[in-house]
Write a protein that holds these residues in place. Sequence first.
Motif, PDB file in Angstrom:
ATOM      1  N   ARG A 136       1.518 -11.499  -1.820  1.00 15.58           N
ATOM      2  CA  ARG A 136       1.203 -10.508  -0.732  1.00 15.58           C
ATOM      3  C   ARG A 136       1.741  -9.629  -0.895  1.00 15.58           C
ATOM      4  O   ARG A 136       1.229  -8.782  -0.639  1.00 15.58           O
ATOM      5  CB  ARG A 136       1.413 -11.296   0.562  1.00 15.58           C
ATOM      6  N   LYS A 137       2.985  -9.488  -1.084  1.00 15.64           N
ATOM      7  CA  LYS A 137       3.204  -7.946  -1.359  1.00 15.64           C
ATOM      8  C   LYS A 137       3.732  -7.139  -2.335  1.00 15.64           C
ATOM      9  O   LYS A 137       3.958  -5.929  -2.805  1.00 15.64           O
ATOM     10  CB  LYS A 137       4.898  -8.408  -0.407  1.00 15.64           C
ATOM     11  N   LYS A 138       2.843  -7.884  -3.290  1.00 15.50           N
ATOM     12  CA  LYS A 138       3.931  -7.980  -4.638  1.00 15.50           C
ATOM     13  C   LYS A 138       2.502  -6.409  -4.781  1.00 15.50           C
ATOM     14  O   LYS A 138       3.309  -5.683  -5.914  1.00 15.50           O
ATOM     15  CB  LYS A 138       2.540  -8.402  -5.716  1.00 15.50           C
ATOM     16  N   TRP A 139       1.875  -5.323  -4.375  1.00 18.55           N
ATOM     17  CA  TRP A 139       0.650  -4.342  -4.647  1.00 18.55           C
ATOM     18  C   TRP A 139       1.312  -3.286  -3.322  1.00 18.55           C
ATOM     19  O   TRP A 139       0.840  -2.565  -4.022  1.00 18.55           O
ATOM     20  CB  TRP A 139      -0.072  -4.458  -4.910  1.00 18.55           C
ATOM     21  N   GLU A 140       2.433  -3.546  -2.920  1.00 23.63           N
ATOM     22  CA  GLU A 140       2.412  -2.713  -1.996  1.00 23.63           C
ATOM     23  C   GLU A 140       3.391  -1.845  -1.880  1.00 23.63           C
ATOM     24  O   GLU A 140       4.638  -1.615  -3.409  1.00 23.63           O
ATOM     25  CB  GLU A 140       3.475  -3.072  -0.508  1.00 23.63           C
ATOM     26  N   PRO A 141       3.681  -0.705  -1.713  1.00 25.63           N
ATOM     27  CA  PRO A 141       2.512   0.163  -0.356  1.00 25.63           C
ATOM     28  C   PRO A 141       1.141   0.558  -0.879  1.00 25.63           C
ATOM     29  O   PRO A 141       0.645   0.558  -0.112  1.00 25.63           O
ATOM     30  CB  PRO A 141       3.374   0.971   0.235  1.00 25.63           C
ATOM     31  N   GLU A 142       0.812   0.154  -1.791  1.00 24.25           N
ATOM     32  CA  GLU A 142      -0.685   1.115  -2.530  1.00 24.25           C
ATOM     33  C   GLU A 142      -1.613  -0.207  -1.603  1.00 24.25           C
ATOM     34  O   GLU A 142      -2.833   0.788  -1.713  1.00 24.25           O
ATOM     35  CB  GLU A 142      -0.580   1.011  -3.421  1.00 24.25           C
ATOM     36  N   VAL A 143      -1.305  -1.324  -1.788  1.00 22.90           N
ATOM     37  CA  VAL A 143      -2.352  -2.347  -1.029  1.00 22.90           C
ATOM     38  C   VAL A 143      -1.271  -3.591  -0.653  1.00 22.90           C
ATOM     39  O   VAL A 143      -0.571  -4.302  -0.325  1.00 22.90           O
ATOM     40  CB  VAL A 143      -3.011  -3.064  -2.456  1.00 22.90           C
ATOM     41  N   LYS A 144      -2.555  -3.636   0.781  1.00 25.53           N
ATOM     42  CA  LYS A 144      -1.491  -4.312   1.494  1.00 25.53           C
ATOM     43  C   LYS A 144      -2.577  -5.326   1.919  1.00 25.53           C
ATOM     44  O   LYS A 144      -3.635  -5.186   2.157  1.00 25.53           O
ATOM     45  CB  LYS A 144      -0.668  -3.828   3.294  1.00 25.53           C
ATOM     46  N   LEU A 145      -1.531  -7.185   1.940  1.00 28.63           N
ATOM     47  CA  LEU A 145      -2.625  -8.149   2.742  1.00 28.63           C
ATOM     48  C   LEU A 145      -2.023  -8.528   3.555  1.00 28.63           C
ATOM     49  O   LEU A 145      -0.553  -8.699   3.389  1.00 28.63           O
ATOM     50  CB  LEU A 145      -2.292  -9.169   0.314  1.00 28.63           C
TER      51      LEU A 145
END
Length: 286
Positions: free
Chosen positions: A88-97
């Motif tokens: 879930r954190k893999k693309w933070e801060p660009e994409v948040k899940l």
Amino acid sequence: MSIIQLENGKFLIIDTIEMNDKLRKEIDQLTNNGQKIEAVIAAHPFHTLFFPSFYQAYPNASYYGTPRHLRKITNIPWKGDFTDCNIRKKWEPEVKLRIPAVNFKISFFHFKIFKFCVFAGIFVDACEIGILRLKIGAEFINPLPESSNHFISVFVYHPYSKTLHVDDTIMYTEDPGWILRLIGYKRGTLFFHPSMDSDGLHPTAAAPYLFRDWMKNMLNDWKFDNICTAHIGVKIGGAHEAVTTLLEKTEPVFAKLSEENKKKNPDGILPDGMHPNTNVKDDKCV
């Protein structure tokens, strides 16, 4: 389906739809024939139909899904599922899940005397008495019954475009068909998936309010302006205010569901097959 371009120039594909020649050509042009697709995200447990064909077209991307995707679509080599905090954190801060209404809290109570803490009658330098509290609102791992409980999905937020992607949990229709009009939905209507009133939330008195509070936290943290929903609509502009209004108008429904669940299930026990998800603390990974 939504497509997000990351700062590294690659793309995230959020959910899939039926492919045709025109769409395939557009995706190929955008992603250099799929070479720039970093990952494909399956955000809704029951949106499974078009993933096998999408995987055949773009087999080199990394695929991530819900637990049900991993159980049902075994011909895709999934990299993992969204109960894993690190994914879930893999693309933070660009994409948040985030997964709705699934919280995990530990509360600590401190008893101090001068510079010490007293525990069981003994003075020690420091002590903490911890009380574990699970907050459970909705079933994500194994939503049942499969024929109707399509309520919970992973919420995906892209801060740069101020866009929230939601499959089914929240629905929007710019021009409702006759069936929706028949049951009272008007043009430009935003609404929660109908299964919320039946099977969507856990059958406990607390569940409706846990979902409501989760929504309030999400609205406080994510200042989206647009919302992309499954099947029937995309709302450009004013989405945050509209979802806030929807939540406020649904308060009587939450109260009714809570009271009904309290009568049916006074002890708040989860039925067999439902799961308390325990890797989330106040919407943040632990």
